[in-house]
Motif scaffolding. Structure first.
Motif, PDB file in Angstrom:
ATOM      1  N   ASN A  31       0.827  -1.199   0.000  1.00 48.31           N
ATOM      2  CA  ASN A  31       0.000   0.000   0.000  1.00 48.31           C
ATOM      3  C   ASN A  31       0.866   1.256   0.000  1.00 48.31           C
ATOM      4  OD1 ASN A  31      -2.927  -1.034   0.505  1.00 48.31           O
ATOM      5  ND2 ASN A  31      -1.640  -2.187   1.931  1.00 48.31           N
ATOM      6  N   THR A  37      -4.991   4.023  -3.116  1.00 52.18           N
ATOM      7  CA  THR A  37      -6.422   4.177  -2.854  1.00 52.18           C
ATOM      8  C   THR A  37      -7.054   5.121  -3.872  1.00 52.18           C
ATOM      9  OG1 THR A  37      -6.162   6.047  -1.347  1.00 52.18           O
ATOM     10  CG2 THR A  37      -6.058   3.842  -0.384  1.00 52.18           C
ATOM     11  N   ASP A  87     -13.811  -2.532  -2.744  1.00 50.39           N
ATOM     12  CA  ASP A  87     -13.821  -2.455  -1.287  1.00 50.39           C
ATOM     13  C   ASP A  87     -14.824  -3.437  -0.689  1.00 50.39           C
ATOM     14  OD1 ASP A  87     -12.927  -0.842   1.147  1.00 50.39           O
ATOM     15  OD2 ASP A  87     -15.118  -0.758   1.307  1.00 50.39           O
ATOM     16  N   ASP A 122      -6.956   0.627  -5.141  1.00 44.72           N
ATOM     17  CA  ASP A 122      -7.487   0.027  -3.922  1.00 44.72           C
ATOM     18  C   ASP A 122      -8.732   0.762  -3.439  1.00 44.72           C
ATOM     19  OD1 ASP A 122      -7.614  -1.595  -1.706  1.00 44.72           O
ATOM     20  OD2 ASP A 122      -6.071  -0.536  -0.587  1.00 44.72           O
ATOM     21  N   ASP A 123      -9.566   0.052  -2.660  1.00 45.96           N
ATOM     22  CA  ASP A 123     -10.757   0.630  -2.016  1.00 45.96           C
ATOM     23  C   ASP A 123     -11.681   1.311  -3.021  1.00 45.96           C
ATOM     24  OD1 ASP A 123      -9.715  -0.243   0.350  1.00 45.96           O
ATOM     25  OD2 ASP A 123      -8.965   1.694   0.998  1.00 45.96           O
TER      26      ASP A 123
END
Length: 588
Positions: free
Chosen positions: A426, A460, A511, A488-489
């Motif tokens: 991340n 993200t 997510d 991501d998410d």
């Protein structure tokens, strides 16, 4: 060994040593250094690279009151006083890192509790390869300086603008007040006050008029508080009142209400301008809200911040729950700074959660997840310490610590498991403001001896949309270097749907909230199915997070090829458990 004495032209003697053997010369040098160390009138402290005290001299013990046995194994916090803000030590540490040395005046505390002023020189020692081995702190006790003029030059307790005391006077009086309160079991009250809305005065009328306002408010405060109280100007438009006794909630509230009324009255300046201010006050009580100097001031400042946030023209006692949360955040911030400055990253570790192809359970990738076991707070959730890292500007270093550990781990695993899955990492939003990141990352994998395609970088949706232009450029370059990029998410932040095609992506990560809603709501299920179809049309790999139950997995059965991540298959696993999944343990 035969010595000879020669004289320079000015008749100053030069002692020459006849040439001894190398061993004897080294022994003599060590004896000479030890003699200087033992008999110096300056205190000397030697620490290792992590700040653990290894050695102190006799002068240190004489000045501080701590014997060598009491000091060795401790850190320099042993003699720290509460007179400096945390930022003072952070700046000291930053300069040490940048230049290898620091010097200046420091307020330290003896074993007896007495606070004394010291001139301190700190120097860093390194080995032949440039690695830090020791730090040496040499201190001169300034409390013995008898000259009144010199003492006045070194330090003053008066604020030159208002002629009140300053922050240093408050700290000194707090030391005395808390010691007396502990002996007599009485309460001490501390108020932090700001006059409010001074900036518009400075901007519209000028700094001279702003100074005039401060002087008038100082006179109002001076007339309103008791003679036994300590009144100081902290900084800017902030003042403080220390009530040494009779500091119950009722009396402190009465005083605060009185001060708000007086300070809130319009002020007429010499040019007939009328200024209306909006004061606010924070109140802390010893020993209820804090039991030491720094803690009480911190508590009052936090209560003051709450009063301002509540709309000004009000006073606020310490909200203990909010204060505890604030104190916890500060502890996490300072601890994180310490951890990131130790080579081992004390307390930090990585777990790995597999991403699975649901058809046959094959592990296709793993996400590296950071964990932290704090020595005082225990296990801290990433949901708590990562936002603190971001707010305190430490997320970039934290990211890079994780990346270095993951690269080293991949290199080790590859020696035993050639078919190792891709490992995802991340990235914080702040990483996109670092122009050197791509070069740094490339150098990092080169040093570890691994390949770029073995890493997947997760960004993200919120971070990507907040830094859209720089993000597109940086991720484009990283992708060209061979790194895989995952969004991501998806679906939790700004909607990136409209510009999804603009980002250089290899993967879309949905997510867990979508999975939860889709199992309960038909419309949410159709939205999830649409996003999956869109990702497939854009040739993006797909990971669905939060799969924890069989019926959730069944919902994905007709969605085509994808990966799932969640407790149904695996929780985040420590390294030793991951090795068990990757195949037989290597022979020892």
């Amino acid at each position: 060994m035969q010595n000879t004495i020669k004289y320079q032209e000015d008749r100053q003697p030069i002692i020459e040593l006849s040439a001894p053997s190398a061993g004897r010369a080294l022994k003599f040098k060590r004896q000479l250094l030890q003699h200087v160390f033992d008999h110096s009138i300056e205190s000397i402290m030697v620490t290792d690279e992590a700040g653990i005290i290894l050695q102190v001299n006799a002068a240190f013990s004489e000045i501080t009151g701590y014997s060598a046995e009491e000091a060795i194994g401790q850190t320099p916090r042993l003699v720290q006083s509460a007179r400096h803000e945390p930022g003072f030590y952070q700046q000291m540490w930053l300069q040490l890192q940048q230049s290898g040395s620091w010097s200046g005046q420091v307020w330290n505390r003896r074993k007896s509790g007495e606070v004394y002023l010291q001139w301190l020189n700190i120097n860093t020692l390194t080995d032949d390869e440039g690695r830090i081995t020791h730090r040496v702190a040499i201190g001169h006790d300034l409390s013995g300086v008898k000259s009144t003029h010199h003492e006045r030059t070194l330090f003053t307790f008066k604020d030159p603008l208002t002629q009140l005391g300053n922050r240093q006077l408050l700290t000194s009086r707090l030391d005395q007040a808390l010691a007396e309160a502990e002996r007599n079991r009485i309460r001490v009250g501390l108020m932090v006050i700001d006059v409010g809305r001074l900036r518009p005065v400075n901007e519209e009328l000028g700094l001279a008029w702003g100074d005039d306002v401060l002087r008038q408010q100082a006179r109002i405060l001076q007339a309103a508080v008791d003679e036994a109280d300590t009144l100081v100007r902290l900084q800017g438009d902030q003042f403080a009142v220390l009530r040494h006794s009779r500091a119950g909630d009722v009396t402190m509230a009465q005083l605060a209400d009185k001060l708000l009324g007086l300070l809130g009255q319009p002020i007429v300046l010499a040019d007939q301008n009328i200024v209306s201010l909006q004061p606010s006050i924070g109140i802390a009580i010893y020993p209820r809200d804090a039991t030491d100097n720094a803690g009480l001031l911190q508590a009052a400042e936090h209560a003051h911040a709450m009063a301002k946030r509540g709309g000004r023209n009000r006073f606020q006692f310490v909200d203990q729950r909010q204060h505890d949360l604030h104190h916890r955040e500060l502890l996490i911030e300072h601890s994180l700074h310490h951890v990131l400055n130790t080579a081992a990253g004390e307390g930090l570790s990585l777990h790995y959660q597999p991403q699975v192809f649901p058809g046959n359970g094959q592990i296709l990738a793993m996400e590296a997840l950071l964990r932290w076991e704090h020595p005082r707070l225990g296990a801290i959730s990433p949901a708590e310490f990562i936002p603190v890292a971001e707010q305190s500007g430490q997320s970039v270093r934290l990211d890079r610590w994780v990346i270095e550990q993951v690269c080293a781990q991949i290199a080790e695993w590859r020696c035993h498991y050639p078919q190792l899955p891709v490992v995802s990492i991340n990235l914080s939003a702040q990483q996109f403001s670092q122009p050197d990141f791509a070069d740094w990352l490339q150098a990092c994998i080169k040093e570890a001896g691994i390949q770029a395609e073995w890493l997947k970088l997760e960004v993200t949706e919120t971070a990507m949309m907040m830094h859209k232009d720089t993000c597109v450029m940086m991720l484009g370059r990283l992708r060209e270097l061979g790194f895989k990029i995952s969004l991501d998410d998806f679906g939790t932040g700004y909607s990136a749907l409209a510009c999804l095609h603009q980002f250089p992506l290899d993967e879309l990560k949905i997510d867990r909230s979508f999975m939860v809603e889709a199992s309960l709501n038909e419309r949410a299920f159709m939205l999830l199915k649409t996003i999956v179809g869109l990702a497939q049309q854009l040739s993006l790999s797909l990971v669905v997070e939060g799969v924890e139950q069989q019926h959730q997995l069944d919902l994905l059965a007709d969605f085509g090829p994808l990966m799932v991540q969640g407790y149904f298959f695996y929780r985040p696993l420590p390294v030793v458990d991951v090795m068990g999944l990757l195949g037989e343990r290597p022979a020892s």
